[in-house]
Each structure stands twice: as structure tokens, then as C-alpha cells.
Design a protein around this motif. Structure first.
Motif, PDB file in Angstrom:
ATOM      1  N   ALA A  59      -8.274  -0.313  22.627  1.00 17.82           N
ATOM      2  CA  ALA A  59      -8.614  -0.801  21.493  1.00 17.82           C
ATOM      3  C   ALA A  59      -7.949  -0.400  20.141  1.00 17.82           C
ATOM      4  CB  ALA A  59     -10.514  -0.721  20.851  1.00 17.82           C
ATOM      5  N   GLN A  60      -7.406  -0.686  19.476  1.00 20.79           N
ATOM      6  CA  GLN A  60      -6.045  -0.296  18.042  1.00 20.79           C
ATOM      7  C   GLN A  60      -6.658   0.106  17.708  1.00 20.79           C
ATOM      8  OE1 GLN A  60      -3.049  -0.016  19.011  1.00 20.79           O
ATOM      9  NE2 GLN A  60      -3.261  -0.471  21.352  1.00 20.79           N
ATOM     10  N   PRO A  61      -7.287   1.915  16.845  1.00 19.77           N
ATOM     11  CA  PRO A  61      -7.307   2.385  16.023  1.00 19.77           C
ATOM     12  C   PRO A  61      -6.505   1.209  14.761  1.00 19.77           C
ATOM     13  CG  PRO A  61      -5.955   3.695  16.663  1.00 19.77           C
ATOM     14  CD  PRO A  61      -5.225   1.991  17.406  1.00 19.77           C
ATOM     15  N   LYS A  62      -7.939   1.365  13.737  1.00 21.99           N
ATOM     16  CA  LYS A  62      -7.900   0.493  11.924  1.00 21.99           C
ATOM     17  C   LYS A  62      -6.890   1.345  11.226  1.00 21.99           C
ATOM     18  CE  LYS A  62     -10.556  -3.287  12.888  1.00 21.99           C
ATOM     19  NZ  LYS A  62     -10.252  -4.533  12.622  1.00 21.99           N
ATOM     20  N   VAL A  63      -6.186   1.104   9.650  1.00 21.27           N
ATOM     21  CA  VAL A  63      -5.688   2.111   9.641  1.00 21.27           C
ATOM     22  C   VAL A  63      -6.819   2.194   8.291  1.00 21.27           C
ATOM     23  CG1 VAL A  63      -4.123   2.369   7.725  1.00 21.27           C
ATOM     24  CG2 VAL A  63      -3.773   1.665  10.403  1.00 21.27           C
ATOM     25  N   SER A  64      -7.232   3.167   7.703  1.00 18.91           N
ATOM     26  CA  SER A  64      -7.664   3.200   6.182  1.00 18.91           C
ATOM     27  C   SER A  64      -6.857   4.085   5.509  1.00 18.91           C
ATOM     28  CB  SER A  64      -8.967   4.535   5.938  1.00 18.91           C
ATOM     29  OG  SER A  64      -8.916   5.222   6.809  1.00 18.91           O
ATOM     30  N   LEU A  65      -6.990   2.991   3.764  1.00 19.59           N
ATOM     31  CA  LEU A  65      -5.836   2.753   2.600  1.00 19.59           C
ATOM     32  C   LEU A  65      -6.440   3.789   2.061  1.00 19.59           C
ATOM     33  CD1 LEU A  65      -4.016   0.521   2.792  1.00 19.59           C
ATOM     34  CD2 LEU A  65      -3.005   2.317   4.179  1.00 19.59           C
ATOM     35  N   THR A  66      -6.107   5.006   0.830  1.00 19.79           N
ATOM     36  CA  THR A  66      -6.696   5.287  -0.211  1.00 19.79           C
ATOM     37  C   THR A  66      -6.773   4.002  -1.044  1.00 19.79           C
ATOM     38  OG1 THR A  66      -4.564   6.021  -0.980  1.00 19.79           O
ATOM     39  CG2 THR A  66      -6.208   7.594  -0.088  1.00 19.79           C
ATOM     40  N   PRO A  82      -5.422   3.868  -4.027  1.00 17.96           N
ATOM     41  CA  PRO A  82      -3.953   3.324  -4.579  1.00 17.96           C
ATOM     42  C   PRO A  82      -3.217   3.020  -3.933  1.00 17.96           C
ATOM     43  CG  PRO A  82      -5.056   5.685  -5.272  1.00 17.96           C
ATOM     44  CD  PRO A  82      -6.151   5.297  -4.328  1.00 17.96           C
ATOM     45  N   GLN A  83      -2.946   3.217  -2.517  1.00 13.90           N
ATOM     46  CA  GLN A  83      -2.235   2.405  -2.015  1.00 13.90           C
ATOM     47  C   GLN A  83      -2.283   1.274  -1.734  1.00 13.90           C
ATOM     48  OE1 GLN A  83      -4.090   5.157   1.818  1.00 13.90           O
ATOM     49  NE2 GLN A  83      -1.244   6.344   1.902  1.00 13.90           N
ATOM     50  N   ILE A  84      -3.426   0.390  -1.808  1.00 13.72           N
ATOM     51  CA  ILE A  84      -3.519  -1.036  -1.830  1.00 13.72           C
ATOM     52  C   ILE A  84      -2.437  -1.720  -3.006  1.00 13.72           C
ATOM     53  CG2 ILE A  84      -4.739  -2.781  -1.741  1.00 13.72           C
ATOM     54  CD1 ILE A  84      -7.259  -1.090  -0.837  1.00 13.72           C
ATOM     55  N   SER A  85      -1.898  -2.781  -2.808  1.00  9.38           N
ATOM     56  CA  SER A  85      -0.946  -3.065  -3.740  1.00  9.38           C
ATOM     57  C   SER A  85      -1.955  -4.286  -4.192  1.00  9.38           C
ATOM     58  CB  SER A  85       0.127  -4.563  -2.797  1.00  9.38           C
ATOM     59  OG  SER A  85      -0.298  -4.995  -1.988  1.00  9.38           O
TER      60      SER A  85
END
Length: 191
Positions: A66-73, A75-78
Motif C-alpha cells: 500500500a502507498q502511504p497517504k500524505v498528510s498536509l498542514t 497552510p499547505q492546502i491551496s
């Protein structure tokens, strides 16, 4: 390309069913069916098992990790403005934050008989005046929804113009309508 299909296998008796039941139709065991998704092999037309759904979660049976999911803060979300469609009802648009976001899912809940289906059918009818609209209903037949639509359409005629009072032409409404109706309860069929 053929679509994947599912069948359900009882983990008590190994009986197979084409649809999910809470109780196995073969041995009578409760909550014992697990979904097996079969993807047709394009080369020879046979199906191969590629995923297993247990307890509502899909588990891949392929040997790839399984590919790991990337978590974002946050402010990183446009940020980008969402285009919204007006429902035709100011209060509903206000509750939805300015209108309906295309591709979103909105759950309307409440006690029986308070007007959920009426509100949604009226909204679908108004949206269908500008967009091709699909109304999916699981509790009523197509004939019941059409009768309700006719009653609502007669109560909401075309607004008065300089040339005369409000009018309603059911035949013209029906022929010009881009409101499609699908009485269905199976999500895979709807999709």
C-alpha cells in the motif's frame, strides 16, 4: 472495457450470492457475507479476483504494498474559490454556504413528512431549467415522483410577464425538462 462486478461469499458455508444479504440465503448465518470484486480480464473475458471488501473496507489482494497517504498542514492546502450553483431557494443556499458545490454530497435529514423530498424535488426542478439534472429516489416509485412533480410544477408556474399573468403548460414543461429520474437503491447501479 468491462466493469468489475461483485459477488458475496459466506464465510460459514462458502455459499455465493450475487448481492449482499444480512443473512446468508444458504445456511442462514447472520452478517457472514463478504464482498469479492471480480475484474474481467480483457484478454480472455474471464474474471480475476482483485479485491476483497470486509466490514465495509476494501482490502487489496494484489501483492503490491500500500502507498502511504500524505498528510498536509492547513497552510499547505491551496485555496481556490468554489463555483456554486444556486438552488433557487435563498435559505437553502445560505445553509449550504452560498449554493450547491458541484460534485459535493449533501445529506438532508429530518422527521418523516416534513418536506425533505418536496424541497429536493423543487430544487432539482429549478436546477433542471439550466442544467441536466438527475434525481435519484429510493423511497418512491417513478410514478409517485412524477405525480408529486406535477403538483409542484402546477403550484410554481412561469412568472407573470408584461404580456400576461403566470401560466403553466405541463406538456411544454415535460418536453423541455432536463430533469431525469432514477428510482434505485443500489449505489453501484446509480454510479
Amino acid at each position: 472495457m468491462p466493469k468489475p462486478r461483485s459477488h458475496y461469499v459466506c464465510n460459514q458455508c462458502a455459499g455465493e450470492s450475487p448481492q449482499y444479504f444480512g443473512k446468508c440465503p444458504h445456511c442462514g448465518a447472520w452478517n457472514s457475507l463478504t464482498e469479492q470484486v471480480v475484474a474481467p480480464d480483457s484478454a480472455n473475458g474471464t474474471g480475476s479476483l482483485n479485491a476483497l471488501r470486509v466490514g465495509g473496507k476494501r482490502r487489496s489482494t494484489a501483492n503490491t504494498p500500500a502507498q502511504p497517504k500524505v498528510s498536509l498542514t492547513l497552510p499547505q492546502i491551496s485555496d481556490h474559490p468554489q463555483a456554486r450553483l444556486s438552488s433557487g431557494y435563498l435559505e437553502l443556499d445560505r445553509v449550504l454556504g452560498g449554493g450547491i458545490v458541484p460534485g459535493s454530497l449533501v445529506l438532508i435529514g429530518g422527521d418523516p413528512g416534513i418536506g425533505k423530498s418536496t424541497l429536493l424535488l423543487q430544487t432539482a426542478n429549478r436546477l433542471a431549467r439550466q442544467y441536466r439534472t438527475l434525481y435519484v429516489c429510493a423511497e418512491e416509485s417513478g410514478q409517485q415522483v412524477k405525480l408529486r412533480w406535477q403538483r409542484l410544477a402546477e403550484a410554481d408556474p412561469t412568472p407573470a410577464t408584461d404580456s400576461g399573468p403566470p401560466t403553466f403548460d405541463l406538456a411544454a414543461e415535460l418536453s423541455a425538462s432536463t430533469l431525469y429520474l432514477m428510482p434505485e437503491t443500489d449505489l453501484e447501479t446509480i454510479l
